[in-house]
Scaffold this active site. Structure first.
Site, PDB file in Angstrom:
ATOM      1  N   SER A   1      -1.455   4.428  -5.862  1.00  0.00           N
ATOM      2  CA  SER A   1      -0.565   3.282  -5.639  1.00  0.00           C
ATOM      3  C   SER A   1      -1.274   1.934  -5.697  1.00  0.00           C
ATOM      4  CB  SER A   1       0.151   3.428  -4.287  1.00  0.00           C
ATOM      5  OG  SER A   1      -0.787   3.456  -3.239  1.00  0.00           O
TER       6      SER A   1
ATOM      7  N   PRO B   1       3.824   7.937  12.843  1.00  0.00           N
ATOM      8  CA  PRO B   1       2.579   7.610  13.554  1.00  0.00           C
ATOM      9  C   PRO B   1       2.703   7.856  15.053  1.00  0.00           C
ATOM     10  CG  PRO B   1       3.735   5.624  12.874  1.00  0.00           C
ATOM     11  CD  PRO B   1       4.458   6.755  12.249  1.00  0.00           C
TER      12      PRO B   1
ATOM     13  N   THR C   1       8.152  12.993  20.431  1.00  0.00           N
ATOM     14  CA  THR C   1       8.260  14.007  21.487  1.00  0.00           C
ATOM     15  C   THR C   1       9.421  13.719  22.430  1.00  0.00           C
ATOM     16  OG1 THR C   1       5.856  14.285  21.375  1.00  0.00           O
ATOM     17  CG2 THR C   1       6.967  15.186  23.307  1.00  0.00           C
TER      18      THR C   1
ATOM     19  N   LYS D   1       4.887   0.939   4.288  1.00  0.00           N
ATOM     20  CA  LYS D   1       4.072  -0.124   3.682  1.00  0.00           C
ATOM     21  C   LYS D   1       4.698  -1.500   3.912  1.00  0.00           C
ATOM     22  CE  LYS D   1       2.043   2.772   0.056  1.00  0.00           C
ATOM     23  NZ  LYS D   1       1.995   3.084  -1.381  1.00  0.00           N
TER      24      LYS D   1
ATOM     25  N   GLY E   1       3.159   7.426  18.973  1.00  0.00           N
ATOM     26  CA  GLY E   1       3.819   6.461  19.846  1.00  0.00           C
ATOM     27  C   GLY E   1       5.182   5.972  19.412  1.00  0.00           C
TER      28      GLY E   1
END
Length: 773
Positions: free
Chosen positions: A679, A357, A363, A722, A359
């Site tokens: 799922s 995700p 990078t 999850k 943040g």
């Protein structure tokens, strides 16, 4: 003796695109029948005629509304009848006249007029000042505009009458008809002089600017011609001296650039070929510019230049640990690469893909890897790219052609073995201009990229020593062929404890420096950081956390400047003062256990999260209603769960005839967000049994797993994401497929120790944990 206009009625000629002033002598070509008739009539009445301008020159038969009401009474000085029946006349303006009436019944144009007298009785100081200003400006105007006769300046300087002076200047201004008519219609001499002064100021400014632009263009052309002349002369001198082909002139400059650089043989041949072409191409030819640009790229690309890798595992580990907290899998992979490099000198650069995700540090990891390996770093963002030429470059036949981003990045690095970060590879698009991901296949294939071909360079470039790193938020949008060439390393996000440590070790020191604060100026308690993370941010990464800490720092900096306040301690109690009311609640799970409401777990682009699946029953005939933007696979999971409940109703404690008595509605909240995947099968099954047995579902339990018609629970993906999402939401017990047991090893200990995991093979096992008796 000065002529005066004395007639009250006279023949009239409408003028097109010209305004005649008093004292003005001008030839006119007259062709309209009525205008010719007016001339012939005027010859019988003392050669006097009225001249006024049409508002629109295209009107052939003007009416009173089409003519300006102020014109000039004029005298016909000469007349010449031409062979085609038209007249050429020479007229002199005598005096302004105002048209009072327009006669339409006559065979010729006839008007009733009254002479316009000047309202200014005598020459005053303001008029004198305006006349001097206009004379000065008009002298400049005449110098800039060669159409103005130079002897007019002498005539103007000897003219004493302000009215005559104004009309002489106005008559010789090269301005629009409307502006000239406005001057003619101005009766007051002072006002007329004022208007002329304003128009002259503007026209002089425009002419000066035009001359400046003209001079600049001329100087550029002269410079280009001079350069061409000198180059041709230089060629002749070289021929006389017998130095043609030696290291002289522009060719010599390119050879100097090549000194000290190593090139493969095929590159040297190409450079020599282009230098020969440049010799034979005229300097002024557009082709010479294309050749020069191409030569610059060929010479400056680092064909054989590379940096020496740092083969020191301990030092590399220290650098990675200094810049990043945890991320053990990533660090181990980089250290493995260094170890292999140390044992084998020639290793093909692997292609690593960081998926996670926003943040989480994908990078910044690339920069740290470059630092650890002592390599140059190149960053290229691929988000939104839709043109294949962005990767491979344009062919040189196109105007403004340039190499693609990969070759451009290599040139920017100056070496052939940089760490090359291709950011947001999952957001590359495709349209009629081609598919950029197809062009990336060659660059990111270790077996092929030793001879990468860019359309602009047209020579194979060795990319095998480049360490390519790609980043993505999700892998679903990456084409399978491209994904197959990359080693995917998942960065699922951070738990609260990790965020607190990162905030203390990295974010807070960085922001203290950025805001000009000292460590003694502000301190955060651990409890305040936990509250800040849980109630003011909700993310898998760290960007919002950093922004929120920056908000606190700004307010502390303001207090220090305004009040001299230092030594601020941010605690749970005063956090609201700096950040306002909390945005999220600490516990995001349901506050109490309910019938038909079950907590599921999902993976989003922002990391793991929880979602509540709601079910209800109502009187009906066995219809199954599914809402919440569910995909086909999720709908099939709901149907499979319902079929299993119907087939095993007795053993589940459900009324076997429920299907004939009730309609069942299953809803997944946040209906605007599409949902897909198998799922949720176990979760939907638990919700169905809950409403059919009227038993509440434990609010502290979350579950995931695919269901079969035989009641088996199959493994699913994204377990780490999850589980972390459920942990952040305050869930305490997690039900997982037994075949996902190995995935628990990837979960951080801090989270793992606070959660209870129940591994199941069949759906009935989930009911024992989830349903309250």
């Amino acid at each position: 003796m000065e002529k005066r206009w004395e007639l009250t009625e006279a023949p009239f000629i409408p003028l097109r695109n010209i305004v005649i002033f008093p004292y003005m002598v001008i030839p006119l070509l007259v062709g309209r029948p009525k205008s010719i008739a007016s001339i012939e009539k005027a010859l019988t009445q003392g050669k006097m005629i009225v001249l006024a301008t049409q508002k629109k020159g295209i009107v052939e038969e003007p009416t009173e509304e089409d003519i300006y009401d102020v014109g000039v009474g004029a005298e016909i000085l000469q007349i010449l009848k031409l062979p085609d029946g038209t007249y050429r006349i020479l007229v002199e303006g005598i005096q302004r006249v105002k048209i009072k009436k327009f006669y339409t019944n006559e065979d010729y144009w006839k008007v009733e007029v009254e002479p316009v007298e000047n309202r200014s009785e005598e020459k005053d100081l303001r008029q004198e000042a305006l006349i001097r200003l206009i004379l000065e400006k008009f002298t400049i105007y005449a110098d800039l505009n060669k159409k103005v006769p130079q002897d007019l300046i002498i005539s103007l300087s000897t003219t004493e009458d302000p009215e005559r002076f104004a009309d002489m200047v106005a008559a010789n201004l090269f301005i629009g008809v409307e502006e000239k008519q406005a001057i003619l219609s101005t009766i007051d001499v002072t006002e007329r002089l004022q208007k002329i002064a304003q128009i002259l100021e503007r026209e002089v400014t425009i002419l000066e600017l035009s001359r400046k632009i003209d001079d600049e263009v001329r100087s550029k052309i002269e410079k280009s011609q001079k350069e061409y002349f000198l180059r041709e002369k230089l060629k002749e001198i070289e021929k006389e001296l017998g130095e043609v082909g030696e290291d002289v002139g522009e060719i010599g400059e390119y050879r100097k650039k090549m000194k000290g650089r190593k090139y493969p043989d095929y590159v040297k041949e190409k450079i020599e070929e282009q230098l020969e072409r440049l010799k034979k191409t005229p300097v002024m030819s557009p082709e010479s510019g294309v050749i020069r640009t191409y030569l610059d790229w060929l010479i400056e690309l680092p064909w054989e230049k590379r940096t020496r890798d740092r083969i020191d595992i301990k030092k590399a580990r220290r650098i990675l640990d200094k810049n990043h907290y945890d991320l053990k899998d990533v660090k181990e992979r980089i250290l493995e690469l260094i170890a292999v490099k140390k044992l084998t000198k020639n290793i093909k650069g692997p292609i690593i893909c960081f998926v996670g995700p926003p943040g989480v540090g994908k990078t910044s990891l690339g920069r740290s890897i470059a630092e650890a390996l002592n390599r140059k770093f190149v960053h290229v963002s691929l988000g939104g790219i839709r043109d294949e030429a962005e990767i491979r470059g344009h062919r040189r036949t196109y105007v403004g052609a340039m190499p693609g981003r990969i070759i451009e990045g290599i040139k920017q690095a100056g070496v052939k073995n940089p760490v090359f970060l291709l950011d947001e590879i999952d957001k590359v698009g495709a349209d009629f201009r081609g598919d950029p991901t197809a062009a990336l296949l060659e660059a990111l294939d270790p077996e092929q990229n030793n001879a990468f071909s860019d359309h602009y360079i047209e020579l194979p470039f060795d990319l095998s020593e480049v360490l390519f790193i790609t980043t993505a938020n999700i892998v679903d949008t990456i084409p399978p062929a491209l994904l197959d060439r990359m080693e995917v390393i998942s960065l699922p996000g951070y738990i609260d404890e990790e965020k607190v440590e990162i905030a203390k070790k990295f974010i807070i020191p960085k922001q203290l420096k950025a805001h000009g604060l000292k460590p003694s100026d502000v301190k955060f308690t651990d409890e305040a950081l936990y509250k800040l993370i849980r109630e003011y941010t909700r993310e898998a990464g760290l960007r919002n956390l950093e922004r929120t800490i920056m908000r606190v720092m700004r307010k502390v900096a303001k207090e220090k400047v305004e009040k001299g306040k230092t030594g601020v301690e941010i605690t749970v109690k005063n956090l609201k003062k700096y950040l306002g009311n909390p945005i999220f609640f600490t516990s995001m799970q349901e506050k109490k256990s309910q019938i038909g409401v079950v907590c599921g777990m999902v993976v989003t682009q922002a990391g793991g999260d929880i979602v509540y699946i709601e079910a209800t029953k109502m009187k009906g005939k066995g219809n199954l209603i599914l809402t919440g933007q569910l995909g086909d696979v999720m709908k099939e999971s709901a149907q499979a769960a319902l079929s299993y409940v119907r087939a095993h109703a007795k053993s589940l404690g459900v009324d076997p005839d429920f299907y004939g008595k009730y309609d069942i509605h299953i809803h997944v909240p946040e209906g605007a967000v599409p949902k897909e995947g198998p799922s949720a099968g176990v979760t939907i099954f638990t919700a169905l049994v809950s409403i059919l047995t009227d038993k509440k579902v434990n609010k502290d339990v979350a579950m995931t797993g695919e269901i079969t018609l035989r009641g088996r629970v199959l493994p699913v993906g994204g377990i780490k994401e999850k589980v972390l999402g459920a942990y952040r939401a305050g869930i305490k017990t997690i039900v997982l497929p037994k075949q996902n047991k190995e995935d628990l090893e990837k979960i951080p200990k801090a989270a793992k120790n606070k959660l209870k995991f129940v591994l199941i093979d069949s759906v009935e096992e989930a009911l024992k944990v989830a349903l309250e008796s």
